[in-house]
Design an enzyme around this catalytic site. Sequence first.
Site, PDB file in Angstrom:
ATOM      1  N   LYS A 199       8.297  -5.845  -7.466  1.00 22.63           N
ATOM      2  CA  LYS A 199       7.542  -4.990  -8.428  1.00 22.63           C
ATOM      3  C   LYS A 199       8.626  -3.929  -9.155  1.00 22.63           C
ATOM      4  O   LYS A 199       9.346  -3.262  -8.422  1.00 22.63           O
ATOM      5  CB  LYS A 199       6.337  -4.179  -7.699  1.00 22.63           C
ATOM      6  CG  LYS A 199       5.689  -3.061  -8.778  1.00 22.63           C
ATOM      7  CD  LYS A 199       4.790  -2.293  -7.884  1.00 22.63           C
ATOM      8  CE  LYS A 199       4.130  -1.057  -8.631  1.00 22.63           C
ATOM      9  NZ  LYS A 199       3.263  -0.339  -7.628  1.00 22.63           N
ATOM     10  N   LYS A 245      -2.359   9.768 -12.772  1.00 22.89           N
ATOM     11  CA  LYS A 245      -1.785  10.481 -11.758  1.00 22.89           C
ATOM     12  C   LYS A 245      -1.907  11.940 -11.885  1.00 22.89           C
ATOM     13  O   LYS A 245      -1.514  12.590 -12.787  1.00 22.89           O
ATOM     14  CB  LYS A 245      -0.677  10.099 -11.252  1.00 22.89           C
ATOM     15  CG  LYS A 245      -0.741   8.468 -10.586  1.00 22.89           C
ATOM     16  CD  LYS A 245       0.748   7.856 -10.186  1.00 22.89           C
ATOM     17  CE  LYS A 245       1.005   6.501  -9.821  1.00 22.89           C
ATOM     18  NZ  LYS A 245       0.178   6.400  -8.577  1.00 22.89           N
ATOM     19  N   ASP A 296       5.436   5.102 -13.258  1.00 24.57           N
ATOM     20  CA  ASP A 296       3.977   4.775 -13.291  1.00 24.57           C
ATOM     21  C   ASP A 296       3.330   6.329 -13.525  1.00 24.57           C
ATOM     22  O   ASP A 296       3.152   6.891 -12.691  1.00 24.57           O
ATOM     23  CB  ASP A 296       3.715   4.253 -11.944  1.00 24.57           C
ATOM     24  CG  ASP A 296       2.053   3.871 -11.819  1.00 24.57           C
ATOM     25  OD1 ASP A 296       1.428   3.838 -12.917  1.00 24.57           O
ATOM     26  OD2 ASP A 296       1.623   3.795 -10.816  1.00 24.57           O
ATOM     27  N   GLU A 300      -1.582  -1.151 -11.385  1.00 26.28           N
ATOM     28  CA  GLU A 300      -1.038  -1.899 -12.340  1.00 26.28           C
ATOM     29  C   GLU A 300       0.032  -2.916 -11.914  1.00 26.28           C
ATOM     30  O   GLU A 300       0.719  -3.710 -12.338  1.00 26.28           O
ATOM     31  CB  GLU A 300      -0.147  -0.940 -13.325  1.00 26.28           C
ATOM     32  CG  GLU A 300       0.855  -0.166 -13.081  1.00 26.28           C
ATOM     33  CD  GLU A 300       0.887   0.495 -11.733  1.00 26.28           C
ATOM     34  OE1 GLU A 300       1.859   0.514 -10.977  1.00 26.28           O
ATOM     35  OE2 GLU A 300      -0.078   1.052 -11.316  1.00 26.28           O
ATOM     36  N   ASP A 346       8.391   3.575  -8.090  1.00 26.69           N
ATOM     37  CA  ASP A 346       7.671   2.588  -8.225  1.00 26.69           C
ATOM     38  C   ASP A 346       8.381   1.300  -8.490  1.00 26.69           C
ATOM     39  O   ASP A 346       7.553   0.320  -8.500  1.00 26.69           O
ATOM     40  CB  ASP A 346       6.732   2.883  -9.214  1.00 26.69           C
ATOM     41  CG  ASP A 346       5.300   2.242  -8.666  1.00 26.69           C
ATOM     42  OD1 ASP A 346       5.065   1.895  -7.590  1.00 26.69           O
ATOM     43  OD2 ASP A 346       4.265   1.952  -9.409  1.00 26.69           O
ATOM     44  N   ASP A 399      -4.329   2.540 -12.991  1.00 29.53           N
ATOM     45  CA  ASP A 399      -3.067   2.688 -11.803  1.00 29.53           C
ATOM     46  C   ASP A 399      -3.108   1.830 -10.807  1.00 29.53           C
ATOM     47  O   ASP A 399      -2.149   1.869 -10.069  1.00 29.53           O
ATOM     48  CB  ASP A 399      -3.616   4.248 -11.328  1.00 29.53           C
ATOM     49  CG  ASP A 399      -2.329   4.810 -10.603  1.00 29.53           C
ATOM     50  OD1 ASP A 399      -1.395   4.337 -10.603  1.00 29.53           O
ATOM     51  OD2 ASP A 399      -2.949   5.577  -9.421  1.00 29.53           O
ATOM     52  N   ARG A 452       0.160  -4.751  -9.010  1.00 34.21           N
ATOM     53  CA  ARG A 452      -0.436  -6.194  -8.987  1.00 34.21           C
ATOM     54  C   ARG A 452      -0.397  -6.819 -10.274  1.00 34.21           C
ATOM     55  O   ARG A 452      -0.565  -8.207 -10.010  1.00 34.21           O
ATOM     56  CB  ARG A 452      -1.514  -5.959  -8.097  1.00 34.21           C
ATOM     57  CG  ARG A 452      -2.900  -5.483  -9.034  1.00 34.21           C
ATOM     58  CD  ARG A 452      -4.068  -4.898  -7.979  1.00 34.21           C
ATOM     59  NE  ARG A 452      -3.435  -3.675  -7.212  1.00 34.21           N
ATOM     60  CZ  ARG A 452      -4.417  -3.256  -6.068  1.00 34.21           C
ATOM     61  NH1 ARG A 452      -5.599  -3.499  -5.899  1.00 34.21           N
ATOM     62  NH2 ARG A 452      -3.720  -2.229  -5.424  1.00 34.21           N
TER      63      ARG A 452
END
Length: 500
Positions: free
Chosen positions: A269, A281, A274, A354, A292, A352, A356
């Site tokens: 990933k 967030k 993010d 995202e 992230d 949020d 995946r």
Amino acid sequence: MANDQGIMMMVKFQAVESEALDWSGDGLVVSLFEGEVELTGSLAQLDEKLLGTLKELIAEKEFEGKPGSLAAARVGGGSSIRKVILVGLGRKENLTLEGIRLAAAAAARSAKAEKCKTVAMSLPVWNGDAAKTAGSIVEGVELALFQDSRFKSEPDKNHTVDSVDLLGLAGTEGAIAQGLQICAGVNLARELVAAPANACTPITMAEMAQALASELGLELEILSKEDCEKLGMGAFLGVAQASDLPPKFIHMTYKPPVTPRRKLAIVGKGLTFDSGGLNLKTQGGIETMKMDMGGAAATFGAAKAIGLLKPADIEVHFVSAVTENMISGHAMHPGDFLTASNGKTIEINNTDAEGRLTLSDALVFTEKLGVDAIVDLATLTGACVIALGDDIAGLWSTSDSLAAEVHQASELAGEKLWRMPLEEKYFEGLKAMHADMKNTGPRPGGSITAALFLKQFVEKTPWVHLDIAGPVWTDKEKGYNSAGATGFGVRTLVNWVLNA
């Protein structure tokens, strides 16, 4: 020893036949098992040479040999050894390679604090395997002494260790070299995760991949936004569409000099930042989101190590869909429908979730390469941290044999994994009214439903998903990790490839 970028250079390691009794230099590390601190045989002779310093140190510090315990003292009387450092190993019957790594790390930090430039380590051979012992010592020392001061106005001027002699481990030069090559990959991953989001971007990640491929002779394919559109990567591009920076889909390949016996793939990933998107967030979470891309960092760290190690007959593909998840007038909305590259439609009920989405298109792309197995890594869910804490990554798999391979690799690496269930009935929570699925399910079992979401994008290939949200970062010094990025996953991946 720092280079121009403020990254600590590698310590010089040497495997020597001589034992502690014959060595001379700044700092001698002597290891003792718990409950076995009486000095007999060669240790008694060494203590005599050191004018009783060992016995005095054990008594004064009440040293019991517990795991990671330390005691250090100066040796007087014009001795050829300036400092002696005791390190505890715990019970002899419980000795592991990870125990040796941790003891070496603790001793290295102590040697640095004692201003020892030349150091020797006298540690026991694990299970009769001198090579694995030497490699573990190298990893413990190298990872513990690594420092990253790239973003400081002045490099760290603290004293560091120049050289380490591995006593009684002559003939393990290959293991030492391998340990250093693995650490080079771990430290690259640490650098990537530690870098702020204004320095580590999709563009600079692509530039890093180009430099790495050029340096190590790896094949490289970087897909632009337009290339991804042609492949129908609507899930990845949906996440990327709010950023001012172009997305980069990176595919790097190590090919052995002969026809490969096995083809493996590692997918990471790659969210360089993010924000959460329109499901923004809040403070207490958003400021750490430079990390992230920890899965991508581990992927490219493994690429560096594999490129240096050059396994004889294993082909390895390294894949990451790299972008930011930002907020703008172009951002995907909660309630939007996206279509992934395998044709599956996704209702966005949380912008949020995202990672995946980017992984879904990356997994579809990777399976089309015709590989024999896929491992993905992602800082995917806070739910996994709630379930397993900060030190353990979750593992989900469609293949018991592949899960066993990865778990065995993690045990060799000393990186903790725990297999979690792919509970199929939980997918009910992901079903959508007008699309094939939603991108998040109910709060209970959140890390499981995330894994079930990813499973929809791997059709037949044996697959392992690792949720590394907990161990990718540490707020305090822990083992051989200083506070900050840990490079978690690199050593597990490398051990998996080398033992495939």
